[in-house]
Design an enzyme around this catalytic site. Structure first.
Site, PDB file in Angstrom:
ATOM      1  N   LYS A  10       6.387   9.542   7.716  1.00 14.28           N
ATOM      2  CA  LYS A  10       5.681   9.490   9.022  1.00 14.28           C
ATOM      3  C   LYS A  10       6.634   9.549  10.199  1.00 14.28           C
ATOM      4  O   LYS A  10       6.298  10.093  11.239  1.00 14.28           O
ATOM      5  CB  LYS A  10       4.794   8.256   9.128  1.00 14.28           C
ATOM      6  CG  LYS A  10       5.509   6.922   8.983  1.00 14.28           C
ATOM      7  CD  LYS A  10       5.170   6.267   7.693  1.00 14.28           C
ATOM      8  CE  LYS A  10       6.261   5.339   7.256  1.00 14.28           C
ATOM      9  NZ  LYS A  10       6.078   4.783   5.953  1.00 14.28           N
ATOM     10  N   GLU A  47      -0.273  13.733   3.245  1.00 14.50           N
ATOM     11  CA  GLU A  47      -1.338  12.720   3.181  1.00 14.50           C
ATOM     12  C   GLU A  47      -0.780  11.305   3.048  1.00 14.50           C
ATOM     13  O   GLU A  47      -1.309  10.356   3.630  1.00 14.50           O
ATOM     14  CB  GLU A  47      -2.252  13.024   1.977  1.00 14.50           C
ATOM     15  CG  GLU A  47      -3.473  12.139   1.880  1.00 14.50           C
ATOM     16  CD  GLU A  47      -4.418  12.303   3.061  1.00 14.50           C
ATOM     17  OE1 GLU A  47      -4.986  13.382   3.220  1.00 14.50           O
ATOM     18  OE2 GLU A  47      -4.582  11.328   3.834  1.00 14.50           O
ATOM     19  N   VAL A  79       0.273   8.470   6.116  1.00 17.69           N
ATOM     20  CA  VAL A  79      -0.597   7.552   6.867  1.00 17.69           C
ATOM     21  C   VAL A  79      -1.543   6.851   5.899  1.00 17.69           C
ATOM     22  O   VAL A  79      -2.283   7.501   5.164  1.00 17.69           O
ATOM     23  CB  VAL A  79      -1.431   8.310   7.930  1.00 17.69           C
ATOM     24  CG1 VAL A  79      -2.379   7.356   8.657  1.00 17.69           C
ATOM     25  CG2 VAL A  79      -0.533   9.012   8.930  1.00 17.69           C
ATOM     26  N   GLY A  97      -1.100   5.212   3.135  1.00 15.12           N
ATOM     27  CA  GLY A  97      -0.830   5.309   1.698  1.00 15.12           C
ATOM     28  C   GLY A  97      -1.776   6.202   0.926  1.00 15.12           C
ATOM     29  O   GLY A  97      -1.827   7.412   1.130  1.00 15.12           O
ATOM     30  N   ILE A 157      -4.992   6.446   0.925  1.00 12.11           N
ATOM     31  CA  ILE A 157      -6.309   6.791   1.495  1.00 12.11           C
ATOM     32  C   ILE A 157      -6.319   8.239   1.998  1.00 12.11           C
ATOM     33  O   ILE A 157      -5.483   8.600   2.819  1.00 12.11           O
ATOM     34  CB  ILE A 157      -6.661   5.866   2.680  1.00 12.11           C
ATOM     35  CG1 ILE A 157      -6.479   4.400   2.295  1.00 12.11           C
ATOM     36  CG2 ILE A 157      -8.067   6.133   3.177  1.00 12.11           C
ATOM     37  CD1 ILE A 157      -6.644   3.448   3.465  1.00 12.11           C
ATOM     38  N   ASP A 159       6.147   1.390  12.708  1.00  6.32           N
ATOM     39  CA  ASP A 159       5.587   2.171  11.600  1.00  6.32           C
ATOM     40  C   ASP A 159       4.128   2.542  11.915  1.00  6.32           C
ATOM     41  O   ASP A 159       3.713   3.685  11.711  1.00  6.32           O
ATOM     42  CB  ASP A 159       5.692   1.325  10.316  1.00  6.32           C
ATOM     43  CG  ASP A 159       5.009   1.955   9.122  1.00  6.32           C
ATOM     44  OD1 ASP A 159       5.668   2.728   8.412  1.00  6.32           O
ATOM     45  OD2 ASP A 159       3.811   1.680   8.896  1.00  6.32           O
ATOM     46  N   LYS A 181       2.345   6.321  12.572  1.00  9.82           N
ATOM     47  CA  LYS A 181       1.119   6.767  11.895  1.00  9.82           C
ATOM     48  C   LYS A 181       0.042   7.109  12.927  1.00  9.82           C
ATOM     49  O   LYS A 181      -0.710   8.067  12.763  1.00  9.82           O
ATOM     50  CB  LYS A 181       0.641   5.683  10.933  1.00  9.82           C
ATOM     51  CG  LYS A 181       1.587   5.493   9.753  1.00  9.82           C
ATOM     52  CD  LYS A 181       1.277   4.220   8.976  1.00  9.82           C
ATOM     53  CE  LYS A 181       2.226   4.066   7.787  1.00  9.82           C
ATOM     54  NZ  LYS A 181       2.170   2.731   7.175  1.00  9.82           N
ATOM     55  N   GLY A 187       2.734   0.578  -1.504  1.00 10.11           N
ATOM     56  CA  GLY A 187       2.900   0.367  -2.947  1.00 10.11           C
ATOM     57  C   GLY A 187       3.209   1.689  -3.630  1.00 10.11           C
ATOM     58  O   GLY A 187       2.737   2.751  -3.215  1.00 10.11           O
TER      59      GLY A 187
HETATM   60  N1  HSE Z   1       5.758  -0.138   4.923  1.00  9.93           N
HETATM   61  C1  HSE Z   1       4.540   0.578   4.980  1.00  9.93           C
HETATM   62  C2  HSE Z   1       3.384  -0.397   5.017  1.00  9.93           C
HETATM   63  C3  HSE Z   1       4.416   1.473   3.780  1.00  9.93           C
HETATM   64  O1  HSE Z   1       3.624  -1.598   4.840  1.00  9.93           O
HETATM   65  O2  HSE Z   1       2.267  -0.005   5.251  1.00  9.93           O
HETATM   66  C4  HSE Z   1       3.665   2.694   4.017  1.00  9.93           C
HETATM   67  O3  HSE Z   1       4.006   3.356   5.172  1.00  9.93           O
END
Ligand code: HSE
Length: 435
Positions: free
Chosen positions: A107, A131, A134, A136, A138, A203, A207, A304
């Site tokens: 991202k 995909e 953003v 994970g 989904i 983060d 996204k 994950g």
């Molecule tokens: N570190 C991120 C989170 C992982 O905790 O959502 C996926 O971008």
């Protein structure tokens, strides 16, 4: 591709990369059956080839040099999972230039260099898919790019960082301190290598920048998006939120307004009865509001190894299907050939309800001083809570405002913080009731 399978190169054998290898090993036959051809992982590059990853790697050519993957004429598609905006950009641009499709979960790279990468993919007649970047596992990007592509999207609200949602959920449920909850999130493999990216909201902002492109068709740099993390949220704020029938979530949100976009990442109080308030642990959820489709909701694991690997391999299959048909660029990466320029709404234009918490000396007249500042700035108070005397010198005073201008509330907070009886930085959290 011919009779042989779709041949893959993987750059980056960290948490997600290892998840991709594992998933390919367990899902390989099912994928081959659905795709009509096998996926063959040929080469893997990572700077660290010594670490034991508890996965069998003898079937693959391993290298420390990513160039060997990108230069391999037998490889059709490169999966970039090293993250960051440095080497990852070189890897992706080199792979596209070598006319290989690219799948990435990066991202940071896409939110900053997306336009350059998408232009390069188009020039080289290949595809780039992301995909997993953003929320994970989904498939919300696919939903925006294809399922909702006929509608006008008016708002997006998302819990898009699993680490932050896990930490807030743990703090809310068990009252454990922030540091212990962060450590647990890291042990579970949710957090980024540098967890400040998660907890500072960066983060989520990256996204959100990608979602802004897909949902509203606009380009905004993540560094320009107002962003606040969860570091200053305390269990005491969670307790007060509960008293008002609210919960605290780290929300990434964007709304379309006439000629401008409102977008932000920050801790937000939302109704306890809302669907997003019920999203617990490392789960993510994104609510999209379309003018005609109304609200649609996307929920699943936001972090994950295996959930994210599942999204990566979903993209690999989509690009593999295109390649088998000899097509590329069927749908533009952000759903539209070009993004609109727009401007962000300023705090002078934004109106919402706010929660303010001050730590004050318990002396006569303190409350009058605080409410005086709010009144002078035209901020109307909906409720005031001052709990019983505490053992400590300073006591909390909580004020919930009616709808007020964000700029005025920020000004009021700054002025109140200068009052002699006020200790510590004040807490200021936006309330969103329309969820
Ligand atoms: N570190 C991120 C989170 C992982 O905790 O959502 C996926 O971008």
């Amino acid at each position: 591709m011919g009779e042989r399978g779709l041949r893959l190169g993987l750059v980056g054998l960290g948490t997600i990369g290892t998840g991709v290898v594992r998933l390919l090993q367990s899902q390989g036959p099912a994928i081959a059956q659905r795709l009509g051809t096998p996926l063959e992982l040929v080469r893997i590059a990572d700077v660290d080839l010594e670490r034991d990853r508890a996965v069998a790697l003898d079937a693959y050519a391993l290298t420390r040099d990513w160039r060997e993957v990108v230069a391999d004429p037998d490889i059709d598609l490169v999966i970039e999972l090293i993250g960051g905006t440095g080497v990852a950009r070189d890897v992706v641009l080199a792979a596209l230039a070598a006319r290989k499709d690219v799948v990435t979960a990066n991202k940071a790279l896409l939110s900053v260099h997306g336009p350059e990468l998408f232009a390069s993919a188009a020039e080289n007649g290949v595809d780039i898919a992301f995909e997993a970047s953003v929320a994970g596992t989904i498939p919300v990007l696919r939903a925006l790019r294809e399922g909702l592509c006929a509608d006008r999207i008016e708002a997006v609200h998302g819990i898009v960082n699993g680490t932050c949602n896990f930490i807030l959920s743990e703090m809310d449920a068990g009252g454990d301190p922030y540091a212990a909850c962060l450590k647990r999130a890291q042990e579970l493999g949710y957090a980024e290598a540098d967890p400040t990216l998660d907890v500072s909201g960066s983060d989520s902002a990256q996204k959100l920048a990608i979602l802004l492109g897909l949902a509203l068709g606009v380009h905004l740099d993540p560094a320009d998006l107002p962003t606040e993390g969860i570091e200053r949220v305390s269990p005491i704020d969670m307790e007060f939120a509960r008293q008002f029938g609210l919960r605290i979530k780290l929300l990434a949100m964007a709304k379309e307004h006439e000629g401008a976009v409102e977008a932000r990442v920050g801790p937000t109080m939302i109704p306890a009865s809302s669907v997003l308030a019920g999203v617990a642990g490392a789960m993510n959820a994104v609510e999209v509001r379309g003018r005609h489709s109304g609200p649609t909701l996307y929920y699943g694991a936001g972090a994950g190894a295996l959930p994210t690997a599942s999204a990566v391999l979903g993209d690999v299959m989509e690009l593999g299907r295109n390649r088998r048909l000899g097509i590329s660029g069927r749908v533009p990466p952000l759903g539209t050939p070009s993004l609109r320029e727009t401007r962000l709404r300023s705090p002078e234009e934004i109106e919402a309800e706010y929660y303010l918490r001050f730590a004050v000396l318990d002396k006569p007249g303190v409350l009058a001083s605080i409410t005086g500042v709010l009144g002078n700035l035209g901020i109307s108070i909906a409720s005031v809570v001052q709990p019983e005397r505490h053992a400590s010198e300073a006591v909390p005073v909580v004020i919930m405002t009616h709808r007020a201008r964000e700029a005025s509330v920020q000004r009021a907070r700054a002025r109140i913080e200068t009052l002699g009886e006020v200790r510590e930085r004040a807490q200021l959290i936006r309330i969103e009731r329309e969820l």
